[in-house]
Motif scaffolding. Sequence first.
Motif, PDB file in Angstrom:
ATOM      1  N   VAL A 176       0.822  -1.213   0.000  1.00 28.89           N
ATOM      2  CA  VAL A 176       0.000   0.000   0.000  1.00 28.89           C
ATOM      3  C   VAL A 176       0.854   1.260   0.000  1.00 28.89           C
ATOM      4  CG1 VAL A 176      -1.693   1.321   1.308  1.00 28.89           C
ATOM      5  CG2 VAL A 176      -1.944  -1.151   1.074  1.00 28.89           C
ATOM      6  N   SER A 177       1.855   1.321   0.894  1.00 29.13           N
ATOM      7  CA  SER A 177       2.648   2.554   0.930  1.00 29.13           C
ATOM      8  C   SER A 177       3.453   2.692  -0.348  1.00 29.13           C
ATOM      9  CB  SER A 177       3.564   2.574   2.152  1.00 29.13           C
ATOM     10  OG  SER A 177       4.565   1.612   2.001  1.00 29.13           O
ATOM     11  N   ALA A 178       3.950   1.555  -0.864  1.00 27.26           N
ATOM     12  CA  ALA A 178       4.656   1.623  -2.140  1.00 27.26           C
ATOM     13  C   ALA A 178       3.735   2.196  -3.201  1.00 27.26           C
ATOM     14  CB  ALA A 178       5.128   0.225  -2.532  1.00 27.26           C
ATOM     15  N   ALA A 179       2.489   1.698  -3.216  1.00 27.57           N
ATOM     16  CA  ALA A 179       1.535   2.165  -4.220  1.00 27.57           C
ATOM     17  C   ALA A 179       1.219   3.642  -4.018  1.00 27.57           C
ATOM     18  CB  ALA A 179       0.267   1.333  -4.147  1.00 27.57           C
ATOM     19  N   LEU A 180       1.118   4.076  -2.766  1.00 24.23           N
ATOM     20  CA  LEU A 180       0.817   5.495  -2.532  1.00 24.23           C
ATOM     21  C   LEU A 180       1.952   6.385  -3.031  1.00 24.23           C
ATOM     22  CD1 LEU A 180      -0.913   5.334   0.960  1.00 24.23           C
ATOM     23  CD2 LEU A 180      -1.929   6.112  -1.174  1.00 24.23           C
ATOM     24  N   PHE A 181       3.183   5.931  -2.838  1.00 25.85           N
ATOM     25  CA  PHE A 181       4.294   6.724  -3.387  1.00 25.85           C
ATOM     26  C   PHE A 181       4.227   6.761  -4.911  1.00 25.85           C
ATOM     27  CE2 PHE A 181       6.439   6.201   0.785  1.00 25.85           C
ATOM     28  CZ  PHE A 181       6.675   7.552   1.008  1.00 25.85           C
ATOM     29  N   LEU A 182       3.810   5.655  -5.493  1.00 27.22           N
ATOM     30  CA  LEU A 182       3.655   5.655  -6.945  1.00 27.22           C
ATOM     31  C   LEU A 182       2.560   6.629  -7.367  1.00 27.22           C
ATOM     32  CD1 LEU A 182       3.928   1.832  -7.574  1.00 27.22           C
ATOM     33  CD2 LEU A 182       5.534   3.565  -8.348  1.00 27.22           C
ATOM     34  N   VAL A 183       1.493   6.658  -6.577  1.00 29.75           N
ATOM     35  CA  VAL A 183       0.379   7.559  -6.876  1.00 29.75           C
ATOM     36  C   VAL A 183       0.867   9.003  -6.865  1.00 29.75           C
ATOM     37  CG1 VAL A 183      -1.727   8.499  -5.862  1.00 29.75           C
ATOM     38  CG2 VAL A 183      -1.474   6.030  -6.124  1.00 29.75           C
ATOM     39  N   VAL A 184       1.690   9.325  -5.843  1.00 31.03           N
ATOM     40  CA  VAL A 184       2.245  10.674  -5.801  1.00 31.03           C
ATOM     41  C   VAL A 184       3.174  10.879  -6.984  1.00 31.03           C
ATOM     42  CG1 VAL A 184       3.659  12.275  -4.477  1.00 31.03           C
ATOM     43  CG2 VAL A 184       2.060  10.761  -3.310  1.00 31.03           C
ATOM     44  N   GLY A 185       3.940   9.839  -7.298  1.00 37.14           N
ATOM     45  CA  GLY A 185       4.890   9.944  -8.400  1.00 37.14           C
ATOM     46  C   GLY A 185       4.216  10.264  -9.724  1.00 37.14           C
ATOM     47  N   VAL A 186       3.030   9.715  -9.932  1.00 41.76           N
ATOM     48  CA  VAL A 186       2.329   9.945 -11.193  1.00 41.76           C
ATOM     49  C   VAL A 186       2.049  11.430 -11.393  1.00 41.76           C
ATOM     50  CG1 VAL A 186       0.106   9.618 -12.348  1.00 41.76           C
ATOM     51  CG2 VAL A 186       1.318   7.662 -11.387  1.00 41.76           C
ATOM     52  N   VAL A 187       1.505  12.082 -10.361  1.00 44.09           N
ATOM     53  CA  VAL A 187       1.222  13.513 -10.546  1.00 44.09           C
ATOM     54  C   VAL A 187       2.505  14.337 -10.471  1.00 44.09           C
ATOM     55  CG1 VAL A 187      -1.197  13.546  -9.915  1.00 44.09           C
ATOM     56  CG2 VAL A 187       0.524  13.705  -8.127  1.00 44.09           C
ATOM     57  N   TYR A 188       3.492  13.840  -9.723  1.00 39.07           N
ATOM     58  CA  TYR A 188       4.751  14.576  -9.642  1.00 39.07           C
ATOM     59  C   TYR A 188       5.433  14.619 -11.012  1.00 39.07           C
ATOM     60  CZ  TYR A 188       9.381  16.078  -8.243  1.00 39.07           C
ATOM     61  OH  TYR A 188      10.546  16.766  -8.151  1.00 39.07           O
ATOM     62  N   ASP A 189       5.399  13.495 -11.712  1.00 37.60           N
ATOM     63  CA  ASP A 189       5.997  13.461 -13.047  1.00 37.60           C
ATOM     64  C   ASP A 189       5.354  14.495 -13.970  1.00 37.60           C
ATOM     65  OD1 ASP A 189       7.712  11.513 -12.345  1.00 37.60           O
ATOM     66  OD2 ASP A 189       6.603   9.862 -13.267  1.00 37.60           O
ATOM     67  N   ARG A 190       4.086  14.766 -13.743  1.00 40.17           N
ATOM     68  CA  ARG A 190       3.379  15.691 -14.630  1.00 40.17           C
ATOM     69  C   ARG A 190       3.538  17.136 -14.202  1.00 40.17           C
ATOM     70  NH1 ARG A 190       1.249  10.973 -14.942  1.00 40.17           N
ATOM     71  NH2 ARG A 190      -0.095  10.215 -16.602  1.00 40.17           N
ATOM     72  N   MET A 191       3.428  17.387 -12.893  1.00 41.43           N
ATOM     73  CA  MET A 191       3.396  18.772 -12.416  1.00 41.43           C
ATOM     74  C   MET A 191       4.682  19.193 -11.694  1.00 41.43           C
ATOM     75  SD  MET A 191       0.472  19.389 -13.517  1.00 41.43           S
ATOM     76  CE  MET A 191       0.483  21.084 -12.971  1.00 41.43           C
ATOM     77  N   HIS A 192       5.537  18.256 -11.330  1.00 41.04           N
ATOM     78  CA  HIS A 192       6.767  18.533 -10.592  1.00 41.04           C
ATOM     79  C   HIS A 192       6.503  19.302  -9.307  1.00 41.04           C
ATOM     80  CE1 HIS A 192       9.178  16.683 -13.630  1.00 41.04           C
ATOM     81  NE2 HIS A 192       8.405  17.284 -14.510  1.00 41.04           N
ATOM     82  N   SER A 193       5.452  18.911  -8.650  1.00 39.88           N
ATOM     83  CA  SER A 193       5.179  19.477  -7.328  1.00 39.88           C
ATOM     84  C   SER A 193       4.621  18.366  -6.453  1.00 39.88           C
ATOM     85  CB  SER A 193       4.161  20.602  -7.432  1.00 39.88           C
ATOM     86  OG  SER A 193       3.691  20.922  -6.134  1.00 39.88           O
ATOM     87  N   ARG A 194       5.081  18.373  -5.202  1.00 37.75           N
ATOM     88  CA  ARG A 194       4.543  17.390  -4.270  1.00 37.75           C
ATOM     89  C   ARG A 194       3.604  18.041  -3.270  1.00 37.75           C
ATOM     90  NH1 ARG A 194      10.293  16.117  -3.782  1.00 37.75           N
ATOM     91  NH2 ARG A 194      10.111  17.489  -1.997  1.00 37.75           N
TER      92      ARG A 194
END
Lengths: 488, 505
Positions: free
Chosen positions: B342-360
């Motif tokens: 789950v936590s791995a997946a949540l980091f991936l979820v953040v990574g998806v939008v981070y790749d697009r917007m470069h903001s966390r």
Amino acid sequence: MMAAFPAHDLLSILPALWLAIAGMALLMTGVFISRNVSHIVFWGAVASLVIAGFLAIVSPVGGQPFDGLLAVDAFGRFMTVLVVTGAVLALIMARGFMRRESMERFELPVLMVLATLGMYLMVQANDLMTLYVGLEMQSLALYVCAAFQQDKLRSTEAGLKYFVLGAVASGMLLYGCSLVYGFSGSTSFHGIVATLAADSDSTGILVGAVFIAAGLAFKISAVPFHMWTPDVYEGAPTPVTAFFSAAPKMAAMALLVRVLVDPFAALVDQWQQIIFLLAVGSMALGALGAIGQRNIKRLMAYSSIGHAGFALVGLAAGSEAGVHGVLVYLAIYLVMGLGTWGCILAMRRDGTMVEGIDDLAGLSRSQPALALALAVFMFSMAGIPPLAGFFGKFYVFLAAIDAGLYTLTVIGVLMSVVGAFYYIRIVKLMYFDDPADAFDRPVGRDLVPVIAVTAVVTVGFFLFSDPLLDSARNAAATLVAGVSPTGQ
Amino acid sequence: MSQWPLLSLATFLPLVGAAFVLLTRGDNEEALARNTRYVALWTSFVVLVVVLLIWAAFDTTTAEFQFVERAPWIPAFGIEFHLGIDGISLFLIVLTAFLVPVCILCSWDSIRTRVREYMIAFLVMESFIIGVFCALDFVLFYLFFEAMLIPMFLIIGIWGGPRRIYSAFKFFLYTLVGSVLLLVAVLTMYFEAGTTSIPDLMIWGFDEDLQRWLWLAMFASFAVKVPMWPFHTWLPDAHVEAPTAGSVILAGILLKMGAYGFLRFSLPMLPEASVFFTPLVYSLSIVAIIYTSLVALMQEDMKKLIAYSSVAHMGFVTIGLFSMNQQGIEGGLFQMLSHGVVSAALFLVVGVVYDRMHSRLIASYGGLVHRMPRYALVFMVFMLASVGLPGTSGFVGEFLVLVGAFQANTWVAFLATTGIVLGAAYMLWLYRRVVFGELVKAELKSISDCNRREMLFFVPLVAAVLIMGIWPESLLDAMHVSVVNLVEQTAGANEGASFAMGDGG
């Protein structure tokens, strides 16, 4: 004492004879043949060192020639091999440097051969006289080596500093020797052992032993006798510094081990405390002192102080396992230290040497292979498994735990973490930072093989550690066992 | 059993892949990077197949170590190359083999510089991690355990965010301090018992005073790794600055090594000391659960929020393990696996939008559901799993832990439960702020939904979360025997201690 002069004695010190003759012959060649002689002398020196190492391996051990002046045993042989290996590799690495810095003179190889002869006598010494002669022989050669770039202020200063402080240390050592002689009536290690066994009051000998230990601590740059190290390491020509950190260090450490474990074995409870303090001081100063250094040679000087401290942890155990740990540690340190010096010698920009650690910035982009090798050495020095440096620490701490030195072990492992900081900072510079200007290429035919071999050994040690462990065990066993029957 | 040395294969195959990547040369930078990615992906995929074969051949009826491989390594000291797994380590290996291909896939486009070094670091790390979970010799374990610092240090430091250097150093030195004390414990145990074989040490029975010192030395190492409050401060930094795949491995697997250490060493080898220090572990875990949940509530950075939630969730794991009964330990183990996914997946979820917007930053987002329905669905599944909704993996773990904790100490169970409420608060609030609401920010108007590559790694993760939630017996079945065996090993100490202390319950 001895009327006859048995040929057998000469035979058992064959490596020493060979080195002495070869050294003289090379000197004569250099003096009397004037032109283009330096590379003949250079390769002659390499060859004679290799042959000396070979002779040391094949010649029989177990004798005590010249009425016990020398002890040709497995311990001496092990250390001779280390010393000769260090000398050969340092000499090979010196080749390109000498040519570039136009100090391609025949004296340096000759001096290194003669210093190695002195070290051979040191590691086999079985008498206070031999001890002193060997030590001075190598020291005098090394003083000259340090000042070899006589037109550079830094180098001459290093030579002078090394000489003055070295002379003080020799003085202390001699004073200690004379005290020991005065109280035991003998300069031979056996005689000292016998006196200690017979006599209950050993205070005088103890004082002498402390002075001898202090003199030797200077040579291995253990705290508080380390002050010369950063200046001399920085000032001496880099290949000479590489040689300093390899061969003499091995020899002096071997001598310290032998003196404490053989003649002064009965005083173990007393000298254990001294070694304990030396070890703690060296580990702490080596780790903390290096943090502020921006010059890589000075940084390596502090690193060598720290490593001397870790090796002393094994000696502080005062057991066979401890000596074994020291030997393994020294062998591993020799390999990774020489590899690091090889990388430092590759730090050239536009034909001149650069020494700032910031010059390494971004090396992983411009020279990935060199950066990888240096990273391996740095992680190894920091003691991260599975690299060789970890096993060096592993075996000395193993011995320390066995001897119940928990405090020392915990201090040691924590200091290794502090030390890890500056080692990984070098990795950080090479891998994380933006590139500085690239170094000169190619690295050099003399450096690449040395760096490659030492890096491979550092990485692969965990797979093939048996031969080294076995011979170190054998060496430690003969040293410790050779003592017990006469000593206790 | 099996003819093939499957564990060695799983451990060293990634190294072969890394060597292959290292030796490949090419002039075309772009083509080389692409080939590197494929080599790494296929290597990790083959490792996954090998590990699944191991799982298929795993015998669930015995607590003995299986697939054992033994060879002399340093004969002078009796140190062996000794591998083997039981029901405790099996799934951690499966988890590792499962997450590494995911990591490689998620770095496919986001890592553009030094692709070769990146993939080498990842494969080497996979090898060391699997080695940690397979090792049955303490020295071998330590070797892998500490060696893993090198690739992780490089991954954070080279490919990380703006404060990557500080974080990499903090991670390295923090973990190293703990590890070296573990080394002292290993050496001491070696001289006490004369062996470094883990199965032998488990039944050795150390002197009780010595046990306490050894336990503390091990605790220094494992508590930093888990991480337990107050040794957790490296974690938010490392997680936030690491590249997405680095966070995935950190949260998914590296944290589990600490808990695995408790389970493999502290509990069976030092049972009396473990009982003695249980109140300490409980207290730290409770503080971790409540305090870090509150901290997570106030985070503005999504990665930091998930990092703090990891500390809280690992608090459940440690409570479960030290409840020392079957439900608690199985719950802790299950929670480890669940959190790993789950936590791995949540980091991936953040990574998806981070790749697009470069903001966390949470504030940069809002109303994503309008543009990214698939993303919103995936995010929701993992968010609910993290909260512990029944039907997801998170529920099973937390429930079993609480059942176990309730038997051991009612207060602990009560306080831990408050953590679940807080967990629901910060996760739901996060989801509300990022996904729901009006899509008002101009730069979000053109954001694209998950592409096929991203769905390729999200789908198996969603499936894993749901399968683990609906049919937990698929994993628990293989754990039962090993856990029962572990409980029996510690039981004697537990009863003895409760008798002596008067209030073991």
